[in-house]
Design an enzyme around this catalytic site. Structure first.
Site, PDB file in Angstrom:
ATOM      1  N   ASP A 154       0.860  -1.183   0.000  1.00  0.00           N
ATOM      2  CA  ASP A 154       0.000   0.000   0.000  1.00  0.00           C
ATOM      3  C   ASP A 154       0.890   1.224   0.000  1.00  0.00           C
ATOM      4  O   ASP A 154       1.895   1.262   0.699  1.00  0.00           O
ATOM      5  CB  ASP A 154      -0.875   0.004   1.251  1.00  0.00           C
ATOM      6  CG  ASP A 154      -2.096  -0.852   1.046  1.00  0.00           C
ATOM      7  OD1 ASP A 154      -2.640  -0.828  -0.068  1.00  0.00           O
ATOM      8  OD2 ASP A 154      -2.489  -1.557   1.993  1.00  0.00           O
ATOM      9  N   PHE A 168     -16.666   8.789   3.582  1.00  0.00           N
ATOM     10  CA  PHE A 168     -15.912   8.272   2.438  1.00  0.00           C
ATOM     11  C   PHE A 168     -16.115   6.764   2.333  1.00  0.00           C
ATOM     12  O   PHE A 168     -16.108   6.055   3.329  1.00  0.00           O
ATOM     13  CB  PHE A 168     -14.421   8.572   2.652  1.00  0.00           C
ATOM     14  CG  PHE A 168     -13.546   8.008   1.576  1.00  0.00           C
ATOM     15  CD1 PHE A 168     -13.307   8.749   0.422  1.00  0.00           C
ATOM     16  CD2 PHE A 168     -12.970   6.758   1.703  1.00  0.00           C
ATOM     17  CE1 PHE A 168     -12.505   8.232  -0.575  1.00  0.00           C
ATOM     18  CE2 PHE A 168     -12.175   6.238   0.708  1.00  0.00           C
ATOM     19  CZ  PHE A 168     -11.942   6.973  -0.446  1.00  0.00           C
ATOM     20  N   ALA A 184     -14.975   3.280  -0.252  1.00  0.00           N
ATOM     21  CA  ALA A 184     -14.047   2.883  -1.311  1.00  0.00           C
ATOM     22  C   ALA A 184     -14.743   2.866  -2.659  1.00  0.00           C
ATOM     23  O   ALA A 184     -14.103   2.982  -3.698  1.00  0.00           O
ATOM     24  CB  ALA A 184     -13.459   1.514  -1.013  1.00  0.00           C
ATOM     25  N   GLN A 185     -16.078   2.740  -2.664  1.00  0.00           N
ATOM     26  CA  GLN A 185     -16.790   2.699  -3.932  1.00  0.00           C
ATOM     27  C   GLN A 185     -17.007   4.112  -4.494  1.00  0.00           C
ATOM     28  O   GLN A 185     -16.703   4.368  -5.648  1.00  0.00           O
ATOM     29  CB  GLN A 185     -18.147   1.998  -3.771  1.00  0.00           C
ATOM     30  CG  GLN A 185     -18.062   0.483  -3.898  1.00  0.00           C
ATOM     31  CD  GLN A 185     -17.434  -0.167  -2.675  1.00  0.00           C
ATOM     32  OE1 GLN A 185     -17.597   0.312  -1.562  1.00  0.00           O
ATOM     33  NE2 GLN A 185     -16.675  -1.242  -2.892  1.00  0.00           N
ATOM     34  N   THR A 186     -17.541   5.024  -3.633  1.00  0.00           N
ATOM     35  CA  THR A 186     -17.828   6.378  -4.145  1.00  0.00           C
ATOM     36  C   THR A 186     -16.544   7.188  -4.255  1.00  0.00           C
ATOM     37  O   THR A 186     -16.422   8.052  -5.099  1.00  0.00           O
ATOM     38  CB  THR A 186     -18.788   7.122  -3.212  1.00  0.00           C
ATOM     39  OG1 THR A 186     -18.171   7.198  -1.924  1.00  0.00           O
ATOM     40  CG2 THR A 186     -20.101   6.392  -3.087  1.00  0.00           C
ATOM     41  N   ARG A 187     -15.567   6.885  -3.411  1.00  0.00           N
ATOM     42  CA  ARG A 187     -14.287   7.576  -3.346  1.00  0.00           C
ATOM     43  C   ARG A 187     -14.462   9.082  -3.193  1.00  0.00           C
ATOM     44  O   ARG A 187     -13.766   9.892  -3.793  1.00  0.00           O
ATOM     45  CB  ARG A 187     -13.409   7.212  -4.550  1.00  0.00           C
ATOM     46  CG  ARG A 187     -13.047   5.740  -4.471  1.00  0.00           C
ATOM     47  CD  ARG A 187     -12.340   5.139  -5.655  1.00  0.00           C
ATOM     48  NE  ARG A 187     -11.263   5.939  -6.171  1.00  0.00           N
ATOM     49  CZ  ARG A 187     -11.251   6.394  -7.428  1.00  0.00           C
ATOM     50  NH1 ARG A 187     -12.257   6.139  -8.243  1.00  0.00           N
ATOM     51  NH2 ARG A 187     -10.235   7.082  -7.855  1.00  0.00           N
ATOM     52  N   MET A 188     -15.483   9.492  -2.401  1.00  0.00           N
ATOM     53  CA  MET A 188     -15.599  10.906  -2.022  1.00  0.00           C
ATOM     54  C   MET A 188     -16.371  11.002  -0.725  1.00  0.00           C
ATOM     55  O   MET A 188     -16.995  10.042  -0.272  1.00  0.00           O
ATOM     56  CB  MET A 188     -16.279  11.717  -3.125  1.00  0.00           C
ATOM     57  CG  MET A 188     -17.651  11.223  -3.507  1.00  0.00           C
ATOM     58  SD  MET A 188     -18.214  12.077  -4.992  1.00  0.00           S
ATOM     59  CE  MET A 188     -19.783  11.321  -5.230  1.00  0.00           C
ATOM     60  N   ASP A 212      -5.476  -4.259   6.150  1.00  0.00           N
ATOM     61  CA  ASP A 212      -6.084  -4.142   7.469  1.00  0.00           C
ATOM     62  C   ASP A 212      -7.602  -4.019   7.418  1.00  0.00           C
ATOM     63  O   ASP A 212      -8.285  -4.425   8.328  1.00  0.00           O
ATOM     64  CB  ASP A 212      -5.474  -2.973   8.261  1.00  0.00           C
ATOM     65  CG  ASP A 212      -5.531  -1.669   7.479  1.00  0.00           C
ATOM     66  OD1 ASP A 212      -6.068  -1.686   6.345  1.00  0.00           O
ATOM     67  OD2 ASP A 212      -5.038  -0.661   7.996  1.00  0.00           O
ATOM     68  N   ASP A 257     -10.118  -5.490   2.486  1.00  0.00           N
ATOM     69  CA  ASP A 257      -8.871  -6.143   2.084  1.00  0.00           C
ATOM     70  C   ASP A 257      -8.976  -7.660   2.213  1.00  0.00           C
ATOM     71  O   ASP A 257      -8.140  -8.391   1.689  1.00  0.00           O
ATOM     72  CB  ASP A 257      -7.699  -5.687   2.969  1.00  0.00           C
ATOM     73  CG  ASP A 257      -7.220  -4.299   2.587  1.00  0.00           C
ATOM     74  OD1 ASP A 257      -7.382  -3.935   1.417  1.00  0.00           O
ATOM     75  OD2 ASP A 257      -6.697  -3.598   3.471  1.00  0.00           O
TER      76      ASP A 257
END
Lengths: 694, 577
Positions: A312, A382, A384-388, A523, A527
């Site tokens: 990462d 936030f 991980a899909q929309t990333r905003m 983590d 993941d």
């Protein structure tokens, strides 16, 4: 944040601690039981030889003789018997030391596994040992968490020093990636409700104890293969000795049982046979001392085979906290407007980046951090899909996030992206920064420039890895331009930009399909699939329960760069086995030169001569046939304890190419193994023959 | 050592090194099912043959099916040969009217020729009819050689197969080997041998009176045709008892040179075939290099020992080299060279008496065989045995670079090591057991001719040669006693030696074959990891050294005590035994 430099290190044990040595001596004797010895065919053969020689000696001591055992003086048979027993004991001793060191660690762990009584949320109590998955327990400040689980309510600071050796407390809270708690750790403040996820007796602590104690130790695939090789060699040498009796008889030479057994023990690979399991245990132990728990020995071996490391970017390659350094407003938008929107949307963002935006807005635009009344604002976290992320209030929706995510948002909202947005974002990305776009409803306001700082010394480490034959792939959520810039700066071989958990999993599968072994750290819960798919998946201890279950190792320090050390330990383990095997086999040449001329010194002697033609092969000019044989088995025995430190420490690994490494190890352990016993046996003969008169 | 002798040695090795890529590449095409110029002529024969035996040549077999076909085929071959030899008296082409050899000798001979050993307890010219030689032995010379090649081809396919779990088709491999490799070369070689004066005749023995007035019978027979395949297939069983020392079987220095060329030809080419078929030419040459280094050392030692003579000879007043038991036509260099190349390849043809070599000179042929016949070795068997040692070396060396050992990208796991140990240890175990029993029992000692270390060497050599499917004899070890009666009446076998030897040959042939096919089966279809700087190379000098080291330490080391009590003690003494 925890400052890693001040954290208390786990107390390091010296290689051979007196207390461990004392117990090991006793354990070595206990392990003489055939039930234990039979697992190690090489040493079992030595033990049988020791028993037979002892019987011959006892009969001789009473003035008798066994037909076929030869007519040695009793002192000779006794000396051989003693050294055979010592050979077995030295082997057991090596294993006992390795186990002892693990056991000492387990004792520390066990001390904190007190029998606690868990308070169930629905009332009632239950002994901690009987908790089942799904039970909800309440833990207050000062209490010990009764079992592994996930925090479902509340937030608390937890002292995990018992497991991690880390003295500073950590925060555990419901939801998110910091929800996992471990049984045996202590809540310092506040009150949490924990949903138990472990089965009785299978807690993290239980597994950890079993692991370091060696109770859960199964032979690893490679160890099994090597064991077969050693057993095969033992079998063939056994036949060599059995056939030697009729061969010698035909040549008119009598051979005594003690001498034949000595030759057998000298020839079979006792050195590696005695140290093999100690090497395996010590390998695990080396990981534990680096605060890594390998949940299977297979994983440790696999780590030596890794071809690709997925690292990462954040926290591993770059310093964890990116800093906002610049606001770039779009045409028609004032700097004030942009700064305000960026600040508002970051208020709920507790990441270092979020906080740095708030700070920058204060510095550049003179905006003070403001409170939004909770009833009128809704924060959008936030994902991980929309990333905003952002905030909705008074009918206005503010968003900040990855450039393409914001662009898509604006289009979906019916707005138009100004061309300057892409231009500015690309410029920042090319400079290695991370652009964050900021939007208000369907209007693009501008870009926040986040600066990324590559950790010092990373380029060197990657160069080392490359020399080891390992490719590094940087995984980052950044856009390709930023990723490329940082990848170049850090010196990694490849990068995966705008990585989603799915993309990460796909990358691993793709690498594996071409025959490569992949290692990664992780983590978060998202993941978990990738951790499970990777050949070596190292979960951070701070991570979620799901991540810790998915990986096959857990890093208690939660330090992603640890992966590099893990790979080294894996390689060291295999190298140590190979080196000692080579050494052991190469030793045979010198032992032949010591023992065979001794046995056949008088064979086919011309009449009137005491020695025959084969005495010419006594090139070490050993004092007498008996001292030659004794010297050979003494050398064979004492080389075991002499190599114990090497077995426990492991052969030093150097990150050079495979060819250079092989050449080097062949020279040291192959050529060295050929020469060393000549010197050693000669030296021992000086004592045995010249001083003791054998 | 003479300049002339050294030139001959260098010339032979140079010619072979030049020929290896040519034949090696050709064989790779044959076994990859490609078309050659010969296909136009022999293609219809090949396809017609498949129809006759009702085999679909494209039907792929896994290792078990392949092994089953091989065993069935070998069993049938054995029975056919046994029957032909036992019923010799009813067959045609028996001008001397030989009766069949006793059952135990026939057992030994059948086992010997089916296993590509060609150990001979009998003397061809006083035991076998021309029919037995042609229809029995010569046929097996082709077939047993083809079996060896088929196995190594299957093994190569297993090592290179990336997805398939199959190793090819046994019947197709056999047919193509015989048709496209063995027959054409043997045909050309036979014609050449006939042109050089080698006998090829079905006439009865010629009687004549020698200068001293003694009546002698000179046996004739189909020698040249059998000679070609005897050498090409690393069989080694001579038409005559003295094998290639006999002028009818080896007329000139030129045929002697060509003989050595032929017996090494396929074994030196197969490593190249291997390199081509696995797509790693360097790998083929690395294996070739390891073999060649060991061969050169072996030749050097024999030549030096024979050229120098022994201590005992010097004390007896015989100076110069050791000429005992050597054909004066060939002399020391050619005899030393022949002794080395016939024992590194599992041929066993001889042009001089092995028993008469000096102690050290005699130790080398034994050591060549004891190394497991991997220094080029027999056709097919040499390479597949070598590949087992490669796997062992890869395993030990691979550990030392800190990765799970892999060969050509395929990981070597416990199962392969287990099978490799079976494959590499079966032969040494059998040698130790057989020679231990033979030397310890009175039954065994009946076969020994000489006393002392020489007698020990005779026994050790006999079982080493049989177990390694070599077939060369030290002489002096008897399994068949023949009186001089006409038609060989009253002859009897020494049952113990015949059966122990026959059993040893069979076990030592088929156990390693099964093991190596199983290894190939395990490796077939295994995932291939790409090579990188962290992968150990198996095609460079370091690995070649490692490979030679493993062969010396694992195989040869086993026999140090035995060698000491036989040839080495003789090499170090001035006594005569």
């Amino acid at each position: 944040m925890i400052d890693r430099s001040t954290r208390a290190a786990r107390p390091t044990r010296s290689l051979l601690e007196p207390a461990i040595l004392r117990t090991a001596v006793i354990d070595a004797a206990k392990k003489l039981h055939p039930r234990d010895m039979v697992h190690n065919p090489v040493m079992f053969v030595v033990e049988i030889g020791a028993v037979l020689t002892s019987i011959v000696w006892i009969v001789q001591a009473f003035g008798g003789s066994i037909s076929g055992a030869g007519r040695d003086p009793a002192w000779y048979t006794l000396t051989v018997a003693i050294w055979l027993w010592l050979t077995v004991l030295f082997g057991n001793f090596a294993e006992a030391i390795a186990e002892g060191r693990g056991r000492a660690q387990a004792a520390t762990l066990r001390a904190m596994r007190r029998d606690t009584v868990a308070r169930l949320r629905d009332g009632g109590e239950k002994p901690a040992a009987e908790l089942a998955p799904g039970d909800l327990v309440v833990v207050d400040a000062g209490e010990t968490i009764p079992g592994d689980g996930t925090v479902v309510e509340g937030i608390a600071s937890v002292d995990e020093s018992a497991i991690t050796g880390e003295s500073a407390p950590v925060i555990r809270e419901a939801g998110g990636d910091r929800s996992a708690v471990t049984g045996g750790t202590r809540v310092l403040s506040d009150h949490i409700v924990v949903e138990i996820t472990q089965k009785p007796g299978e807690s993290f602590l239980d597994r950890m104890i079993a692991l370091v104690e060696g109770a859960a130790r199964r032979k690893t695939p490679n160890e099994i293969a090597l064991g077969i090789l050693l057993a095969g060699l033992t079998l063939i040498f056994l036949l060599v000795i059995v056939a030697l009796r009729p061969f010698a008889d035909y040549a008119g030479t009598t051979t005594s049982l003690a001498t034949l057994i000595s030759l057998l023990v000298a020839l079979i690979p006792t050195t590696i046979g005695a140290l093999l399991s100690a090497i395996g245990i010590a390998g695990m132990d080396r990981l534990v001392r680096r605060n890594v728990l390998a949940l299977s020995g297979r994983a440790v071996e696999a780590s030596g085979d890794v071809d690709v490391l997925l690292l990462d970017k954040t926290g591993t390659i770059t310093l964890g906290n990116r800093q906002a350094s610049e606001f770039v407003a779009m045409p028609g938008v004032t700097m004030q407007e942009l700064a305000e929107a960026a600040q508002l949307s970051s208020l709920a963002d507790e990441t270092p980046e979020g906080r740095s935006i708030v700070v920058l807005a204060k510095q550049q635009a003179g905006l003070r951090g403001r409170e939004l009344a909770p009833h009128e604002a809704r924060f959008v976290p936030f994902t991980a899909q929309t990333r905003m992320s952002g905030v909705d209030f008074d009918g206005t929706r503010l968003r900040k996030g990855a450039g393409d995510a914001i662009e898509r948002w604006i289009v979906e909202e019916g707005g138009v992206n100004p061309p300057e947005l892409r231009v500015e974002m690309d410029r920042i990305a090319r400079d290695g920064g991370t652009p964050l776009a900021v939007a208000r409803d369907n209007q693009a306001l501008g870009v926040v420039h986040l600066q990324d700082i590559v950790k010092e010394g990373m380029r060197d480490r990657f160069d080392h890895l490359r020399a080891m034959g390992i490719r590094t792939v940087m995984v980052t959520g950044d856009n390709p331009l930023t990723a490329a810039r940082i990848a170049q700066e850090a010196g990694v071989d490849d990068f995966l930009a705008q990585a989603t958990p799915e993309a990460k999993l796909a990358l691993i599968k793709e690498q594996q399909a071409t025959g490569r072994m992949v290692a990664m750290t992780g983590d978060g819960t998202n993941d978990a699939p990738a951790l499970a798919q990777a050949d070596v998946g190292v979960a951070m201890n701070t991570g979620t329960q799901a991540a810790r279950e998915a990986g096959n190792m857990v890093d208690l320090d939660s330090n992603p760069t640890k992966l590099i050390e893990i790979v080294e330990v894996g390689k060291q383990l295999l190298i140590t086995r190979g080196a000692l095997t080579t050494f052991s086999i190469a030793n045979d040449v010198a032992k032949y030169f010591a023992i065979l001329p001794a046995i056949f010194a008088a064979t086919y002697a011309a009449s009137g001569h005491a020695t025959g033609p084969l005495d010419k092969l006594n090139i070490m000019s050993l004092g007498s046939p008996r001292s030659a044989i004794i010297s050979a088995i003494v050398f064979n025995a004492i080389v075991i304890p002499m190599l114990v430190p090497l077995a426990l420490r492991g052969v030093r690994y150097r990150p050079v190419g495979a060819s250079a490494l092989l050449r080097r190890n062949l020279l040291i352990y192959g050529l060295g193994g050929l020469i060393a016993p000549f010197a050693g046996i000669r030296l021992i003969d000086l004592i045995v023959h010249n001083l003791l008169g054998a | 050592m003479t300049v002339q002798g050294s030139i001959q040695i260098v010339l032979l090795l140079a010619v072979l090194t030049a020929a290896a890529p040519l034949l090696g590449g050709y064989m790779a095409r044959v076994f990859d099912g490609g078309t050659m110029r010969l296909t136009r002529v022999l293609g219809p024969v090949e396809r017609g043959f498949y129809r006759v035996i009702r085999v679909d040549a494209r039907q792929e077999q896994d290792w078990k099916a392949y092994a089953r076909s091989l065993l069935v085929f070998s069993l049938l071959s054995w029975l056919a040969l046994f029957l032909i030899l036992r019923t010799q008296s009813v067959h045609p082409f028996n001008p001397s009217g030989f009766s069949a050899a006793p059952w135990d000798v026939t057992f030994n001979t059948s086992s010997s020729f089916v296993t590509n050993t060609n150990w001979q307890y009998y003397a061809g010219e006083t035991t076998l009819s021309n029919f037995s030689q042609m229809a029995g032995l010569a046929v097996q010379n082709f077939l047993s050689a083809a079996v060896g090649i088929a196995v190594v081809v299957a093994v190569i396919r297993g090592i290179s197969a990336r997805s398939a779990k199959t190793l090819g088709n046994f019947w197709a491999d056999m047919t193509r080997t015989v048709l496209y490799v063995l027959l054409p070369i043997a045909f050309v070689a036979s014609i050449f041998f006939i042109s050089q004066g080698m006998v090829q005749s079905l006439s009865p023995a010629k009687a004549f009176t020698s200068l001293e007035g003694v009546k002698q019978l000179i046996t004739l027979g189909p020698v040249a045709s059998q000679e070609a395949i005897k050498l090409l297939g690393t069989n080694g069983g001579g038409f005559f008892n003295v094998n290639s020392a006999m002028p009818f079987e080896n007329p000139s220095g030129l045929t002697d040179f060509v003989s050595m060329f032929l017996l090494l030809l396929i074994p030196v080419s197969l490593p190249i075939t291997f390199g081509r078929m696995v797509g790693a030419r360097r790998q083929g040459w690395a294996i070739y290099g390891a073999m060649m280094i060991m061969l050169v050392v072996a030749i050097g030692i024999v030549y030096a020992a024979e050229g120098h003579g022994s201590v005992a000879q010097h004390l007896a007043g015989v100076n110069g080299g050791n000429f005992e038991g050597k054909e004066t036509r060939f002399g020391i260099p050619s005899s030393s060279l022949f002794a080395a190349v016939t024992t590194v390849t599992s041929t066993g043809a001889v042009n001089a008496a092995m028993e008469s070599l000096t102690g050290i000179g005699g130790a080398v042929p034994m050591a060549n065989m004891m190394s497991g016949e991997v220094i080029f070795g027999g056709v097919g068997s040499g390479l597949y045995s070598m590949l087992l040692f490669v796997i062992l070396a890869v395993f030990i060396a691979g550990l030392m670079v800190g990765r799970t050992p892999e060969f050509l990208g395929k990981k070597i796991a416990a199962r392969e090591i287990k099978l490799t140990m079976v494959g590499t240890l079966a032969t040494p175990l059998l040698i130790l057991i057989a020679s231990g029993i033979a030397i310890a029992t009175t039954y065994g000692r009946r076969s020994i001719f000489n006393a002392g270390p020489q007698g020990f060497s005779e026994t050790l050599y006999a079982y080493t040669s049989q177990a390694n499917n070599n077939g060369s004899a030290f002489a002096g070890y008897t399994g068949f006693v023949q009186p001089n009666a006409p038609g060989n009446h009253g002859a009897f076998g020494i049952t113990f030696a015949d059966l122990l030897g026959g059993g040893t040959m069979m076990l030592a042939r088929y156990l390693p074959i099964l093991a190596v096919l199983a290894v190939a089966g395990a490796l077939a279809g295994r995932r291939v990891s790409p090579a990188g700087p962290g992968t150990m190379r198996t095609d460079n000098g370091t690995f070649v050294v490692m490979l030679i080291g493993v062969i010396l330490l694992v195989a040869l080391l086993t026999f140090v005590p035995a060698l000491l009590l036989g040839p080495i003690v003789q090499g170090l003494t001035n006594q005569v035994f």
